[in-house]
Design an enzyme around this catalytic site. Structure first.
Site, PDB file in Angstrom:
ATOM      1  N   ASP A 121       0.825  -1.220   0.000  1.00  0.00           N
ATOM      2  CA  ASP A 121       0.000   0.000   0.000  1.00  0.00           C
ATOM      3  C   ASP A 121       0.852   1.259   0.000  1.00  0.00           C
ATOM      4  O   ASP A 121       0.405   2.305   0.428  1.00  0.00           O
ATOM      5  CB  ASP A 121      -0.931   0.004   1.214  1.00  0.00           C
ATOM      6  CG  ASP A 121      -0.163   0.005   2.529  1.00  0.00           C
ATOM      7  OD1 ASP A 121       1.031  -0.335   2.525  1.00  0.00           O
ATOM      8  OD2 ASP A 121      -0.772   0.381   3.551  1.00  0.00           O
ATOM      9  N   LYS A 172       4.999   2.217  15.781  1.00  0.00           N
ATOM     10  CA  LYS A 172       3.958   3.163  16.204  1.00  0.00           C
ATOM     11  C   LYS A 172       4.109   3.623  17.656  1.00  0.00           C
ATOM     12  O   LYS A 172       3.266   3.318  18.518  1.00  0.00           O
ATOM     13  CB  LYS A 172       2.572   2.565  15.956  1.00  0.00           C
ATOM     14  CG  LYS A 172       2.420   2.097  14.512  1.00  0.00           C
ATOM     15  CD  LYS A 172       1.002   1.976  14.041  1.00  0.00           C
ATOM     16  CE  LYS A 172       0.930   1.666  12.563  1.00  0.00           C
ATOM     17  NZ  LYS A 172       1.131   0.276  12.162  1.00  0.00           N
TER      18      LYS A 172
HETATM   19  N1  GDD Z   1      -0.770 -11.218   3.331  1.00  0.00           N
HETATM   20  C1  GDD Z   1      -1.001 -10.341   4.310  1.00  0.00           C
HETATM   21  N2  GDD Z   1      -1.591 -10.797   5.446  1.00  0.00           N
HETATM   22  N3  GDD Z   1      -0.658  -9.038   4.151  1.00  0.00           N
HETATM   23  C2  GDD Z   1      -0.923  -8.178   5.175  1.00  0.00           C
HETATM   24  C3  GDD Z   1      -1.543  -8.599   6.379  1.00  0.00           C
HETATM   25  C4  GDD Z   1      -1.903  -9.983   6.506  1.00  0.00           C
HETATM   26  O1  GDD Z   1      -2.445 -10.428   7.516  1.00  0.00           O
HETATM   27  N4  GDD Z   1      -1.669  -7.510   7.192  1.00  0.00           N
HETATM   28  C5  GDD Z   1      -1.150  -6.463   6.532  1.00  0.00           C
HETATM   29  N5  GDD Z   1      -0.693  -6.864   5.309  1.00  0.00           N
HETATM   30  C6  GDD Z   1      -0.077  -6.003   4.289  1.00  0.00           C
HETATM   31  C7  GDD Z   1      -0.961  -4.803   3.968  1.00  0.00           C
HETATM   32  O2  GDD Z   1      -1.788  -5.080   2.837  1.00  0.00           O
HETATM   33  C8  GDD Z   1       0.063  -3.717   3.659  1.00  0.00           C
HETATM   34  O3  GDD Z   1       0.434  -3.735   2.294  1.00  0.00           O
HETATM   35  C9  GDD Z   1       1.281  -4.115   4.499  1.00  0.00           C
HETATM   36  O4  GDD Z   1       1.092  -5.474   4.856  1.00  0.00           O
HETATM   37  C10 GDD Z   1       1.430  -3.242   5.759  1.00  0.00           C
HETATM   38  O5  GDD Z   1       0.255  -3.341   6.534  1.00  0.00           O
HETATM   39  P1  GDD Z   1      -0.562  -2.043   7.003  1.00  0.00           P
HETATM   40  O6  GDD Z   1      -1.751  -2.521   7.735  1.00  0.00           O
HETATM   41  O7  GDD Z   1      -0.780  -1.107   5.877  1.00  0.00           O
HETATM   42  O8  GDD Z   1       0.445  -1.437   8.069  1.00  0.00           O
HETATM   43  P2  GDD Z   1       0.675   0.080   8.485  1.00  0.00           P
HETATM   44  O9  GDD Z   1       0.535   0.999   7.340  1.00  0.00           O
HETATM   45  O10 GDD Z   1      -0.165   0.354   9.684  1.00  0.00           O
HETATM   46  O11 GDD Z   1       2.213   0.035   8.973  1.00  0.00           O
HETATM   47  C11 GDD Z   1       3.223  -0.559   8.156  1.00  0.00           C
HETATM   48  O12 GDD Z   1       3.599   0.301   7.101  1.00  0.00           O
HETATM   49  C12 GDD Z   1       4.238   1.559   7.506  1.00  0.00           C
HETATM   50  C13 GDD Z   1       4.623   2.295   6.245  1.00  0.00           C
HETATM   51  O13 GDD Z   1       3.520   2.567   5.485  1.00  0.00           O
HETATM   52  C14 GDD Z   1       4.434  -0.886   9.042  1.00  0.00           C
HETATM   53  O14 GDD Z   1       5.325  -1.624   8.258  1.00  0.00           O
HETATM   54  C15 GDD Z   1       5.097   0.385   9.556  1.00  0.00           C
HETATM   55  O15 GDD Z   1       6.262   0.080  10.287  1.00  0.00           O
HETATM   56  C16 GDD Z   1       5.476   1.272   8.369  1.00  0.00           C
HETATM   57  O16 GDD Z   1       6.047   2.502   8.828  1.00  0.00           O
HETATM   58 MG    MG Z   2      -0.138   0.880   5.422  1.00  0.00          MG
END
Ligand code: GDD
Ligand code: MG
Length: 374
Positions: A121, A172
């Site tokens: 994403d 976070k």
């Molecule tokens: N296959 C799979 N299964 N993918 C997953 C799952 C799961 O259960 N959960 C999350 N993802 C994928 C999401 O689709 C996304 O592309 C990515 O893993 C990160 O998950 P998010 O839910 O978007 O996390 P975030 O935005 O709160 O935090 C993450 O991204 C930040 C940067 O945008 C973390 O990696 C943070 O440390 C980082 O700063």
């Molecule tokens: Mg994200």
């Protein structure tokens, strides 16, 4: 940028894209598509990612998905950019988090070579080779691309030493407590050793359970970069990314428009868009494929998904309008509104700021306070 990550002696780098999250903050648009399929200036985010991988001479991408995202992605028929695409699916009813899917894809990952992992994403203009170089120099288990953020509390935060080692990684942190504003950009080079840290068949957070351990052991490295980076997890970020990219190029596609339509750049129109008379489009309007806009319509600061109809004398400002939605005549849609796919907003309805409408919902009364209409 065309950087080679391969040489004749080294096996090509594989990429794993984490694309199985649920995009809760982008509801209701994310109820009907995963975040990786949101169009960014009329091209799915995943396609931008495929193109970037291909340009960097990566030949194979593993999509870590759930059952539903896999179906949506396959339906979308995104051009593969000559990448060999493989799917690795989380078990039914058990999302594996950000770490579990890496273990799940163990058999698809090369075991004698580092590999690339991307959050699905994010839009990230990162030089993968630079991350790989830091990874190799440090003999790291994991190397994270890092970006600066104004509010690091929404991300993973890294404390970086001079030799590129990450001394501390906190996912976070509470607002105001982050030790630095260097955040995890969601782009990693991982060594196959990472697989020893992730238990089989479990839901694991790479950021909460694995990275802090590696930081303690001195095997977590970071690469700070300055290019464009954005997570589209929230509606305002999604609109912002569209805006930034619109600023970077102008669409030359011709409109099927009648006389006296005023188009204020930057805007982007996909194929088959038609616009009536005396309408004002832009600045910062993205109109997807086969959209029909009536007369005297105002659209700005908004992304309109394909197949939408907008009736005469309506205005859309700062909103996201889902695929196939029907916007009647004299409708007013204000900033922060998100209209789900195939919703129908009847004539003369006004939607004040921050109102969401569920997919396929018919709305016949105005709404003046933020809420979700379902
Ligand atoms: N296959 C799979 N299964 N993918 C997953 C799952 C799961 O259960 N959960 C999350 N993802 C994928 C999401 O689709 C996304 O592309 C990515 O893993 C990160 O998950 P998010 O839910 O978007 O996390 P975030 O935005 O709160 O935090 C993450 O991204 C930040 C940067 O945008 C973390 O990696 C943070 O440390 C980082 O700063
Ligand atoms: Mg994200």
């Amino acid at each position: 940028m065309n950087i080679s990550l391969q040489s004749k002696t080294v096996k090509p780098l594989k990429a794993l894209i984490l694309a199985g999250g649920f995009g809760t903050r982008l509801r209701p648009i994310s109820c009907t598509r995963p975040k990786s399929l949101f169009p960014i200036v009329n091209k799915p985010l995943l396609q931008w990612t495929f193109e970037r991988l291909a340009k960097n001479n990566i030949t194979e991408a593993i999509l870590a998905v759930n059952h539903q995202t896999e179906v949506y992605i396959k339906q979308h028929r995104i051009p593969k950019c000559e990448l060999h695409i493989r799917y690795s699916r989380d078990p039914l009813r058990k999302p594996l988090g950000t770490g579990g899917p890496i273990k799940k894809a163990e058999k698809l990952i090369s075991h004698d070579n580092p590999f690339l992992v991307l959050n699905g994403d994010i839009f990230a203009d990162v030089n993968y080779t630079e991350v790989l170089n830091i990874h190799k120099e440090g003999k790291a288990v994991a190397t994270i691309a890092l970006h600066r953020a104004e509010d690091p509390s929404r991300y993973g935060v890294a404390e970086l030493a001079e030799d590129n080692r990450i001394k501390r990684f906190i996912e976070k942190p509470a607002r105001g407590t982050a030790p630095t504003n260097l955040i995890n950009a969601g782009v990693y080079v991982l060594s196959p050793k990472i697989l020893d840290y992730i238990p089989n068949g479990k839901t694991v957070s790479l950021e909460r359970e694995i990275f802090p351990k590696l930081a303690d052991k001195g095997t977590l490295y970071g690469y700070a970069f300055e290019g464009l980076w954005m997570d589209i997890g929230k509606p305002e970020e999604y609109l912002q990314l569209n805006k930034i990219l619109l600023d970077s190029f102008t669409n030359k596609r011709k409109l099927r428009s009648r006389a006296r339509t005023e188009v204020k750049n930057p805007v982007a129109f996909d194929k088959g868009v038609s616009i009536g008379e005396k309408s004002f489009i832009g600045p910062y309007a993205v109109l997807g494929r086969d959209i029909v806009v009536g007369n005297n319509v105002h659209i700005r600061d908004s992304v309109i998904f394909p197949g939408v109809t907008v009736g005469d004398s309506s205005s859309i400002n700062g909103a996201i309008i889902g695929e196939g939605a029907i916007i009647g005549r004299g409708v007013k849609i204000e900033k922060g509104c998100i209209i789900g796919d195939y919703a129908k907003i009847k004539d003369n309805v006004s939607l004040a700021e921050n109102i969401s409408v569920c997919p396929a919902k018919e709305v016949s009364e105005s709404a003046l306070t933020p809420k979700c209409i379902y």
